[in-house]
Write an enzyme that holds these catalytic residues in place. Structure first.
Site, PDB file in Angstrom:
ATOM      1  N   TYR A 139      10.727   5.745  -6.428  1.00 51.47           N
ATOM      2  CA  TYR A 139      10.983   6.165  -7.503  1.00 51.47           C
ATOM      3  C   TYR A 139      12.656   6.598  -7.684  1.00 51.47           C
ATOM      4  O   TYR A 139      13.196   6.562  -8.730  1.00 51.47           O
ATOM      5  CB  TYR A 139      10.130   7.440  -7.937  1.00 51.47           C
ATOM      6  N   ALA A 179       0.520   0.513  -7.049  1.00 54.34           N
ATOM      7  CA  ALA A 179      -0.020   0.031  -5.655  1.00 54.34           C
ATOM      8  C   ALA A 179       0.242  -1.359  -5.528  1.00 54.34           C
ATOM      9  O   ALA A 179       0.308  -2.100  -6.376  1.00 54.34           O
ATOM     10  CB  ALA A 179      -1.559   0.526  -5.683  1.00 54.34           C
ATOM     11  N   GLU A 206       3.800  12.001 -11.408  1.00 53.49           N
ATOM     12  CA  GLU A 206       3.373  12.893 -10.218  1.00 53.49           C
ATOM     13  C   GLU A 206       3.204  12.217  -9.012  1.00 53.49           C
ATOM     14  O   GLU A 206       2.501  10.884  -9.103  1.00 53.49           O
ATOM     15  CB  GLU A 206       2.234  13.863 -10.605  1.00 53.49           C
TER      16      GLU A 206
HETATM   17  C1  LIG Z   1       4.643   3.004  -2.754  1.00 55.23           C
HETATM   18  C2  LIG Z   1       4.374   1.316  -3.027  1.00 55.23           C
HETATM   19  C3  LIG Z   1       3.580   1.034  -4.306  1.00 55.23           C
HETATM   20  C4  LIG Z   1       5.427   0.673  -2.825  1.00 55.23           C
HETATM   21  O1  LIG Z   1       5.157  -0.799  -2.783  1.00 55.23           O
HETATM   22  P1  LIG Z   1       5.900  -2.062  -2.504  1.00 55.23           P
HETATM   23  O2  LIG Z   1       5.788  -3.299  -3.113  1.00 55.23           O
HETATM   24  O3  LIG Z   1       5.750  -2.170  -1.220  1.00 55.23           O
HETATM   25  O4  LIG Z   1       7.652  -1.414  -3.043  1.00 55.23           O
HETATM   26  P2  LIG Z   1       8.619  -2.484  -3.014  1.00 55.23           P
HETATM   27  O5  LIG Z   1       8.772  -3.704  -1.932  1.00 55.23           O
HETATM   28  O6  LIG Z   1       8.942  -2.725  -4.532  1.00 55.23           O
HETATM   29  O7  LIG Z   1       9.873  -1.419  -2.486  1.00 55.23           O
HETATM   30  C5  LIG Z   1      11.082  -1.026  -3.606  1.00 55.23           C
HETATM   31  C6  LIG Z   1      11.996   0.022  -2.610  1.00 55.23           C
HETATM   32  O8  LIG Z   1      10.993   1.304  -2.662  1.00 55.23           O
HETATM   33  C7  LIG Z   1      11.528   1.960  -1.446  1.00 55.23           C
HETATM   34  N1  LIG Z   1      10.326   1.779  -0.524  1.00 55.23           N
HETATM   35  C8  LIG Z   1       9.098   1.069  -0.578  1.00 55.23           C
HETATM   36  N2  LIG Z   1       8.325   1.308   0.459  1.00 55.23           N
HETATM   37  C9  LIG Z   1       9.077   2.219   1.160  1.00 55.23           C
HETATM   38  C10 LIG Z   1       8.688   2.789   2.480  1.00 55.23           C
HETATM   39  N3  LIG Z   1       7.546   2.370   3.197  1.00 55.23           N
HETATM   40  N4  LIG Z   1       9.594   3.548   3.146  1.00 55.23           N
HETATM   41  C11 LIG Z   1      10.684   3.951   2.591  1.00 55.23           C
HETATM   42  N5  LIG Z   1      11.447   3.386   1.421  1.00 55.23           N
HETATM   43  C12 LIG Z   1      10.163   2.653   0.746  1.00 55.23           C
HETATM   44  C13 LIG Z   1      12.687   1.055  -0.851  1.00 55.23           C
HETATM   45  O9  LIG Z   1      13.705   1.697  -1.370  1.00 55.23           O
HETATM   46  C14 LIG Z   1      12.355  -0.407  -1.556  1.00 55.23           C
HETATM   47  O10 LIG Z   1      13.446  -1.335  -1.320  1.00 55.23           O
HETATM   48  P3  LIG Z   1      13.709  -1.987   0.029  1.00 55.23           P
HETATM   49  O11 LIG Z   1      12.619  -2.445   0.363  1.00 55.23           O
HETATM   50  O12 LIG Z   1      14.862  -2.758  -0.605  1.00 55.23           O
HETATM   51  O13 LIG Z   1      14.419  -0.978   0.875  1.00 55.23           O
HETATM   52  C15 LIG Z   1       3.251   0.870  -1.850  1.00 55.23           C
HETATM   53  O14 LIG Z   1       3.725   1.470  -0.416  1.00 55.23           O
HETATM   54  C16 LIG Z   1       1.849   1.609  -1.740  1.00 55.23           C
HETATM   55  O15 LIG Z   1       1.015   0.697  -2.691  1.00 55.23           O
HETATM   56  N6  LIG Z   1       1.523   2.808  -1.438  1.00 55.23           N
HETATM   57  C17 LIG Z   1       0.147   3.115  -1.613  1.00 55.23           C
HETATM   58  C18 LIG Z   1      -0.160   3.490  -2.797  1.00 55.23           C
HETATM   59  C19 LIG Z   1       0.793   4.703  -3.429  1.00 55.23           C
HETATM   60  O16 LIG Z   1       1.085   5.454  -2.708  1.00 55.23           O
HETATM   61  N7  LIG Z   1       1.199   4.491  -4.635  1.00 55.23           N
HETATM   62  C20 LIG Z   1       1.943   5.609  -5.300  1.00 55.23           C
HETATM   63  C21 LIG Z   1       1.302   6.431  -5.927  1.00 55.23           C
HETATM   64  S1  LIG Z   1       2.303   7.624  -6.757  1.00 55.23           S
END
Ligand SMILES: CC(C)(COP(=O)(O)OP(=O)(O)OC[C@H]1O[C@@H](n2cnc3c(N)ncnc32)[C@H](O)[C@@H]1OP(=O)(O)O)[C@@H](O)C(=O)NCCC(=O)NCCS
Length: 161
Positions: free
Chosen positions: A132, A87, A120
């Site tokens: 992922y 997260a 998952e």
């Molecule tokens: C999923 C999550 C962890 C991503 O965190 P983040 O720090 O924003 O991710 P990053 O900036 O490292 O993103 C890396 C890549 O992931 C993909 N990505 C991340 N967020 C995305 C979004 N909202 N929509 C589409 N692609 C996305 C992109 O490919 C991105 O690369 P880019 O920014 O160069 O396009 C964040 O949205 C989060 O905390 N979500 C809520 C918790 C959650 O659902 N966790 C996963 C549980 S399985």
């Protein structure tokens, strides 16, 4: 040929974060991120238990301050890395923080001899699935009604390390 997560890791991060293992004193800021990131957050008790399991690792991402802006939880069992949770603080997203955490997790797994990474993810979680996939995880199955809170299906994803 480059592996997908290597090219992802080589992308210049927009945020500078330091990664380290979580310690019990981090519980409060980590729980704050957890509560803001999930509609159905884990309890403090679950985090405490993960801190005690010898097979479990929680890495936190810290910005200067210091301020915890993200974390990843994974298990390392035999030759398998299982990612339980990742997260990023909502205000800090799309800066490469989850990418940094996942890159470090995969690197540590390889060092320990892991051959496979699994996880998952909720079927509706487009952001996480995209993240992922950029690492080379592929969908290998569905667990129907896996998430008891809303009866949502889980997609099982896997990556050879
Ligand atoms: C999923 C999550 C962890 C991503 O965190 P983040 O720090 O924003 O991710 P990053 O900036 O490292 O993103 C890396 C890549 O992931 C993909 N990505 C991340 N967020 C995305 C979004 N909202 N929509 C589409 N692609 C996305 C992109 O490919 C991105 O690369 P880019 O920014 O160069 O396009 C964040 O949205 C989060 O905390 N979500 C809520 C918790 C959650 O659902 N966790 C996963 C549980 S399985």
């Amino acid at each position: 040929m480059r592996r997908p997560e290597e090219s992802a890791a080589q992308a210049v991060p927009k945020a500078t974060v330091a990664l380290r293992r979580m310690v019990p004193a981090d519980l409060e800021p980590v729980m704050a991120v957890e509560r803001r990131a999930f509609k159905h957050p884990w309890s403090e008790e679950l985090f405490r238990r993960e801190l005690e399991h010898e097979w479990s690792t929680i890495l936190v991402a810290e910005k200067p301050g210091p301020c915890i802006v993200g974390f990843i939880i994974y298990w390392s069992v035999h030759d398998e890395l299982h990612i339980l949770n990742v997260a990023t603080e909502p205000a800090e997203r799309r800066q490469g923080i989850a990418r940094c955490l996942l890159t470090e997790c995969v690197a540590r797994g390889r060092t320990k001899g892991a051959a496979l990474a699994t996880l998952e993810v909720r079927k509706s979680n487009v952001a996480a699935i995209k993240l992922y996939e950029t690492f080379g995880f592929r969908s290998v199955g569905i667990r129907p009604n896996y998430y008891a809170d809303e009866g949502e299906d889980a997609i099982v994803m896997l990556m050879d390390l």
